[in-house]
Scaffold this motif. Structure first.
Motif, mmCIF file in Angstrom:
data_model
loop_
_atom_site.group_PDB
_atom_site.id
_atom_site.type_symbol
_atom_site.label_atom_id
_atom_site.label_comp_id
_atom_site.label_asym_id
_atom_site.label_seq_id
_atom_site.Cartn_x
_atom_site.Cartn_y
_atom_site.Cartn_z
ATOM 1 N N LEU A 181 0.822 -1.207 0.000
ATOM 2 C CA LEU A 181 0.000 0.000 0.000
ATOM 3 C C LEU A 181 0.855 1.256 0.000
ATOM 4 O O LEU A 181 0.516 2.259 -0.636
ATOM 5 C CB LEU A 181 -0.920 0.002 1.227
ATOM 6 C CG LEU A 181 -2.099 -0.962 1.198
ATOM 7 C CD1 LEU A 181 -2.777 -1.008 2.564
ATOM 8 C CD2 LEU A 181 -3.109 -0.554 0.130
ATOM 9 N N LEU A 182 1.972 1.211 0.703
ATOM 10 C CA LEU A 182 2.825 2.383 0.798
ATOM 11 C C LEU A 182 3.488 2.701 -0.537
ATOM 12 O O LEU A 182 3.635 3.867 -0.894
ATOM 13 C CB LEU A 182 3.894 2.166 1.874
ATOM 14 C CG LEU A 182 4.778 3.368 2.215
ATOM 15 C CD1 LEU A 182 3.942 4.562 2.673
ATOM 16 C CD2 LEU A 182 5.785 3.001 3.304
ATOM 17 N N THR A 183 3.875 1.684 -1.280
ATOM 18 C CA THR A 183 4.555 1.937 -2.552
ATOM 19 C C THR A 183 3.597 2.093 -3.718
ATOM 20 O O THR A 183 3.907 2.793 -4.690
ATOM 21 C CB THR A 183 5.541 0.792 -2.872
ATOM 22 O OG1 THR A 183 4.823 -0.458 -2.914
ATOM 23 C CG2 THR A 183 6.632 0.715 -1.831
ATOM 24 N N GLY A 184 2.426 1.444 -3.654
ATOM 25 C CA GLY A 184 1.539 1.479 -4.808
ATOM 26 C C GLY A 184 0.135 1.946 -4.546
ATOM 27 O O GLY A 184 -0.647 2.100 -5.479
ATOM 28 N N GLY A 185 -0.217 2.152 -3.282
ATOM 29 C CA GLY A 185 -1.575 2.551 -2.990
ATOM 30 C C GLY A 185 -2.550 1.405 -3.194
ATOM 31 O O GLY A 185 -2.169 0.270 -3.491
ATOM 32 N N THR A 186 -3.821 1.684 -3.064
ATOM 33 C CA THR A 186 -4.838 0.646 -3.181
ATOM 34 C C THR A 186 -5.022 0.167 -4.617
ATOM 35 O O THR A 186 -5.700 -0.836 -4.844
ATOM 36 C CB THR A 186 -6.180 1.150 -2.647
ATOM 37 O OG1 THR A 186 -6.533 2.366 -3.336
ATOM 38 C CG2 THR A 186 -6.105 1.413 -1.150
ATOM 39 N N ALA A 187 -4.410 0.865 -5.574
ATOM 40 C CA ALA A 187 -4.474 0.389 -6.957
ATOM 41 C C ALA A 187 -3.722 -0.924 -7.115
ATOM 42 O O ALA A 187 -4.014 -1.708 -8.022
ATOM 43 C CB ALA A 187 -3.897 1.446 -7.895
ATOM 44 N N ASP A 188 -2.743 -1.180 -6.234
ATOM 45 C CA ASP A 188 -1.934 -2.399 -6.326
ATOM 46 C C ASP A 188 -2.411 -3.499 -5.385
ATOM 47 O O ASP A 188 -1.841 -4.589 -5.375
ATOM 48 C CB ASP A 188 -0.470 -2.081 -6.005
ATOM 49 C CG ASP A 188 0.233 -1.349 -7.131
ATOM 50 O OD1 ASP A 188 -0.393 -1.138 -8.187
ATOM 51 O OD2 ASP A 188 1.411 -0.979 -6.966
ATOM 52 N N VAL A 189 -3.411 -3.227 -4.569
ATOM 53 C CA VAL A 189 -3.910 -4.218 -3.607
ATOM 54 C C VAL A 189 -5.423 -4.349 -3.793
ATOM 55 O O VAL A 189 -6.160 -3.374 -3.651
ATOM 56 C CB VAL A 189 -3.589 -3.804 -2.157
ATOM 57 C CG1 VAL A 189 -4.163 -4.818 -1.175
ATOM 58 C CG2 VAL A 189 -2.088 -3.646 -1.959
ATOM 59 N N SER A 190 -5.878 -5.549 -4.098
ATOM 60 C CA SER A 190 -7.311 -5.752 -4.303
ATOM 61 C C SER A 190 -8.045 -5.726 -2.968
ATOM 62 O O SER A 190 -7.458 -6.027 -1.915
ATOM 63 C CB SER A 190 -7.556 -7.089 -4.993
ATOM 64 O OG SER A 190 -7.257 -8.168 -4.109
ATOM 65 N N PRO A 191 -9.324 -5.374 -2.978
ATOM 66 C CA PRO A 191 -10.101 -5.401 -1.723
ATOM 67 C C PRO A 191 -10.087 -6.775 -1.062
ATOM 68 O O PRO A 191 -10.061 -6.890 0.160
ATOM 69 C CB PRO A 191 -11.507 -5.009 -2.182
ATOM 70 C CG PRO A 191 -11.296 -4.237 -3.439
ATOM 71 C CD PRO A 191 -10.105 -4.850 -4.095
ATOM 72 N N GLU A 192 -10.093 -7.854 -1.889
ATOM 73 C CA GLU A 192 -10.078 -9.202 -1.338
ATOM 74 C C GLU A 192 -8.770 -9.480 -0.595
ATOM 75 O O GLU A 192 -8.776 -10.080 0.494
ATOM 76 C CB GLU A 192 -10.264 -10.232 -2.447
ATOM 77 C CG GLU A 192 -11.631 -10.212 -3.101
ATOM 78 C CD GLU A 192 -11.791 -9.112 -4.138
ATOM 79 O OE1 GLU A 192 -12.911 -8.899 -4.620
ATOM 80 O OE2 GLU A 192 -10.779 -8.442 -4.455
ATOM 81 N N GLU A 193 -7.648 -9.039 -1.159
ATOM 82 C CA GLU A 193 -6.357 -9.249 -0.494
ATOM 83 C C GLU A 193 -6.313 -8.508 0.839
ATOM 84 O O GLU A 193 -5.832 -9.041 1.850
ATOM 85 C CB GLU A 193 -5.224 -8.752 -1.391
ATOM 86 C CG GLU A 193 -4.934 -9.607 -2.597
ATOM 87 C CD GLU A 193 -3.803 -9.025 -3.431
ATOM 88 O OE1 GLU A 193 -2.762 -9.687 -3.552
ATOM 89 O OE2 GLU A 193 -3.963 -7.896 -3.945
ATOM 90 N N LEU A 194 -6.796 -7.273 0.838
ATOM 91 C CA LEU A 194 -6.771 -6.467 2.057
ATOM 92 C C LEU A 194 -7.673 -7.078 3.126
ATOM 93 O O LEU A 194 -7.281 -7.199 4.299
ATOM 94 C CB LEU A 194 -7.216 -5.037 1.733
ATOM 95 C CG LEU A 194 -7.095 -4.010 2.852
ATOM 96 C CD1 LEU A 194 -5.676 -3.907 3.358
ATOM 97 C CD2 LEU A 194 -7.579 -2.642 2.361
ATOM 98 N N THR A 195 -8.869 -7.494 2.730
ATOM 99 C CA THR A 195 -9.792 -8.094 3.693
ATOM 100 C C THR A 195 -9.253 -9.414 4.227
ATOM 101 O O THR A 195 -9.361 -9.694 5.428
ATOM 102 C CB THR A 195 -11.169 -8.316 3.043
ATOM 103 O OG1 THR A 195 -11.654 -7.076 2.527
ATOM 104 C CG2 THR A 195 -12.161 -8.847 4.062
ATOM 105 N N ASP A 196 -8.659 -10.232 3.369
ATOM 106 C CA ASP A 196 -8.104 -11.512 3.815
ATOM 107 C C ASP A 196 -6.975 -11.306 4.811
ATOM 108 O O ASP A 196 -6.834 -12.074 5.774
ATOM 109 C CB ASP A 196 -7.597 -12.313 2.616
ATOM 110 C CG ASP A 196 -8.725 -12.876 1.770
ATOM 111 O OD1 ASP A 196 -9.867 -12.893 2.258
ATOM 112 O OD2 ASP A 196 -8.461 -13.272 0.614
ATOM 113 N N ALA A 197 -6.152 -10.271 4.589
ATOM 114 C CA ALA A 197 -5.050 -9.999 5.515
ATOM 115 C C ALA A 197 -5.594 -9.629 6.898
ATOM 116 O O ALA A 197 -5.091 -10.103 7.924
ATOM 117 C CB ALA A 197 -4.166 -8.882 4.965
#
Length: 264
Positions: A181-197
């Motif tokens: 998230l710090l290097t690419g923002g939410t454009a590089d992290v899907s909502p599913e990946e974030l929720t799973d984490a």
């Protein structure tokens, strides 16, 4: 260096703090004013009664509680800046946020110029590599810290409140997602990946994460982006030059209820 003799207002506020069982010297009050954690002296009294304003005493009491030798006020100082929401405190909050966000990048030797823009495969891979660089040498704590604390608290006769958030904020899954998230923002992290984490360490009611997932699915169906793109990857104005509108918006997002009064 000769210090300015304390004013009657400073002496009165210091005495009020002492009455609460806390300690605040006039020199500390002076430093808190300089940091803009405490209002200027001419704003301490109620014009109608000339008595110290309760909110000033409340603020000074909290600063006294938080002041310890060798320790800073920490994020509570940010909260005070956001609550006051003046042009000066907004600028201070903005600068503090920028320094904090950039700190991991500086420690890894990464400059903002190294983070590429765009959604090409090459740009994406470069940002992923930079995220790995951020993680190099960083030790992730894989243990259930909340569970470990509760294991020892029970035999000691200590009753802890029910868990409400995450068992371990330093879990490898969260740290890895945070770097991306710090290097690419939410454009590089899907909502599913974030929720799973989050789900891997979540100890609160599961329906909270279910509601977040449902909101993302509904937004995706409606073509709405719930996330803001990382500031490093957009054409936002130079963060080193605060503008009035930006800093006021920054404070609006960070504003929170004032902390509860410290115990007497």
């Amino acid at each position: 260096m000769t210090r300015t003799p304390p004013t009657a207002a400073e002496l009165a506020l210091a005495a009020e703090i002492d009455r609460l069982g806390l300690t605040a010297t006039c020199h500390q009050l002076e430093r808190w004013r300089a940091k803009r954690w405490l209002a200027p002296t001419d704003q301490w009294s109620d014009p109608a009664t000339s008595e110290l304003r309760p909110d000033i005493v409340h603020r000074a009491a909290w600063l006294a509680v938080l002041s310890r030798p060798g320790r800073g006020i920490s994020w509570i100082g940010w909260t005070f800046w956001a609550i006051d929401d003046t042009e000066q405190t907004a600028a201070l909050l903005r600068q503090a946020l920028i320094r904090t966000i950039q700190l991991p990048l500086r420690r890894a030797g990464i400059t903002l110029d190294q983070i590429p823009h765009g959604d090409s495969d090459t740009a994406f891979e470069t940002r992923q590599n930079l995220a790995e660089l951020l993680l190099r040498g960083r030790r992730a704590i894989g243990r259930d810290l909340d569970g470990l604390l509760r294991t020892h608290a029970g035999p000691a006769g200590i009753t802890l409140p029910e868990p409400r958030t995450v068992s371990n904020p330093f879990d490898a899954a969260l740290i890895r997602i945070g770097a991306r998230l710090l290097t690419g923002g939410t454009a590089d992290v899907s909502p599913e990946e974030l929720t799973d984490a989050w789900r891997s360490v979540w100890t609160g009611p599961p329906e909270q994460l279910d509601r977040i997932t449902a909101a993302h699915l509904a937004a995706d169906h409606a073509g709405t982006d719930l996330h803001a793109i990382s500031p490093w990857l957009t054409d936002c104005p130079d963060w080193s030059t605060p503008s009035s509108k930006q800093t006021r918006a920054c404070c609006a997002r960070r504003s929170a209820h004032a902390p509860r009064p410290p115990p007497r």
